[in-house]
Scaffold this motif. Structure first.
Motif, PDB file in Angstrom:
ATOM      1  N   ARG A  83     -39.695  31.516   8.029  1.00 29.70           N
ATOM      2  CA  ARG A  83     -40.374  32.650   7.340  1.00 29.70           C
ATOM      3  C   ARG A  83     -40.009  32.979   6.135  1.00 29.70           C
ATOM      4  O   ARG A  83     -39.524  33.465   5.929  1.00 29.70           O
ATOM      5  CB  ARG A  83     -41.437  33.785   8.060  1.00 29.70           C
ATOM      6  N   ILE A  85     -39.844  34.500   2.617  1.00 27.15           N
ATOM      7  CA  ILE A  85     -40.794  36.224   1.811  1.00 27.15           C
ATOM      8  C   ILE A  85     -40.954  35.273   0.303  1.00 27.15           C
ATOM      9  O   ILE A  85     -40.146  35.298  -0.749  1.00 27.15           O
ATOM     10  CB  ILE A  85     -39.707  37.251   2.227  1.00 27.15           C
ATOM     11  N   GLU A 201     -16.772  20.670   1.187  1.00 29.57           N
ATOM     12  CA  GLU A 201     -17.809  20.876   1.502  1.00 29.57           C
ATOM     13  C   GLU A 201     -18.686  21.509  -0.172  1.00 29.57           C
ATOM     14  O   GLU A 201     -16.672  22.193  -0.647  1.00 29.57           O
ATOM     15  CB  GLU A 201     -18.287  21.371   2.570  1.00 29.57           C
ATOM     16  N   CYS A 203     -19.477  26.260  -1.396  1.00 27.26           N
ATOM     17  CA  CYS A 203     -20.447  27.662  -0.729  1.00 27.26           C
ATOM     18  C   CYS A 203     -20.560  27.721  -2.063  1.00 27.26           C
ATOM     19  O   CYS A 203     -20.252  27.686  -3.258  1.00 27.26           O
ATOM     20  CB  CYS A 203     -19.308  28.188   0.417  1.00 27.26           C
ATOM     21  N   SER A 232     -24.438  28.679   2.097  1.00 24.25           N
ATOM     22  CA  SER A 232     -25.066  27.733   1.377  1.00 24.25           C
ATOM     23  C   SER A 232     -24.154  26.336   1.588  1.00 24.25           C
ATOM     24  O   SER A 232     -23.213  26.399   0.548  1.00 24.25           O
ATOM     25  CB  SER A 232     -26.013  27.711   0.381  1.00 24.25           C
TER      26      SER A 232
END
Ligand SMILES: Cc1cc2nc3c(=O)[nH]c(=O)nc-3n(C[C@H](O)[C@H](O)[C@H](O)COP(=O)(O)OP(=O)(O)OC[C@H]3O[C@@H](n4cnc5c(N)ncnc54)[C@H](O)[C@@H]3O)c2cc1C
Length: 236
Positions: A83, A85, A201, A203, A232
């Motif tokens: 969810r 916010i 990758e 971050c 992330s």
């Protein structure tokens, strides 16, 4: 969840190392000669020094996260996942603790942090796990480049704080120049590691100007975030 493989600091002068801080805190460490450093996987540049803090280690963050969640649920917490916010006003609670990582300013706009996208690269390494190894930067006195044990590939390495400021919600690929710089460093310092990157990758680092933690209370809102880094990722 915590692998205690130790940490080695490579420094051009001893004053750059954490020795004074470790002395002040009574934490065990020792200086390594070239041969002992090589046994741990690192070649010390001529005239440089290597400090080993054997009690240091790395946390398996994802395993730890699950344990924290299990403990919270066992303590009576309700977990609601997936969810988003949009505003803290939608939360009917006496106290709201915001730990939204790189996205914290979407919810609390004036938190004084900067978000940068950093590149990490992975390399193949066989044999027992290497300690974390960091090379300290003479100008910032902080970590310049780092290498950590990686349970999948062997090691991961990167430039600490080498990325540009970004909007955390925008995507971004690993920076090829940074991967090349790290591969050159791996080739020069770690003869037992294959210097050809097997993956890369990104971050996000979420940093305050002085690298300190944020833990603030503003009425019913508590804002927290760790120093320096947040998640992330984007795999190559
Ligand atoms: C590839 C990679 C390598 C890393 N390597 C290291 C490392 O070697 N050492 C190290 O110390 N750290 C490393 N990190 C960073 C580490 O993962 C972070 O330090 C840590 O996750 C930060 O925790 P946090 O709780 O502050 O933020 P996060 O883990 O980012 O958690 C924030 C959470 O808030 C949620 N959120 C944000 N906004 C909203 C909203 N509006 N509504 C609902 N939910 C929201 C996000 O979805 C996320 O789940 C790495 C990260 C990556 C991706």
């Amino acid at each position: 969840m915590i692998d205690l493989h130790g940490i080695v600091e490579l420094v051009s002068v001893r004053e750059l190392s954490s020795a004074a801080g470790l002395d002040a805190c009574g934490v065990e460490y020792r200086w390594l000669d070239d041969r002992s450093a090589r046994e741990l996987g690192a070649v010390v540049p001529p005239g440089w020094h290597a400090l080993l803090q054997p009690e240091a280690g790395t946390v398996r963050a994802d395993l730890a996260r699950h344990v924290f969640l299990e403990l919270a649920v066992a303590g009576g917490a309700t977990v609601e996942a997936g969810r988003r916010i949009e505003s803290l006003d939608e939360l009917d609670a006496d106290i709201v603790v915001v730990t939204a990582g790189a996205w914290v300013r979407d919810l609390v706009p004036d938190v004084p942090v900067e978000v940068t996208r950093e590149t990490v690269a992975y390399f193949h390494h066989d044999g027992p796990p290497m300690p974390a190894i960091v090379e300290l930067d003479e100008i910032t006195r902080g970590h310049g480049l780092y290498l950590l044990h990686d349970p999948v590939h062997g090691v991961k390495a990167g430039v600490h704080h080498g990325g540009l400021e970004v909007d955390p919600s925008s995507g971004g690929a690993p920076d090829a120049e940074s991967v090349e710089r790290v591969a050159d460093w791996v080739r020069a310092r770690f003869p037992d590691v294959d210097p050809e990157p097997v993956a890369a990758e990104t971050c996000l680092y979420t940093s305050t100007a002085d690298g300190s933690f944020v833990l603030e209370r503003r009425g019913r809102i508590v804002v927290g975030r760790p120093a320096r880094v947040t998640a992330s990722s984007s795999r190559r």
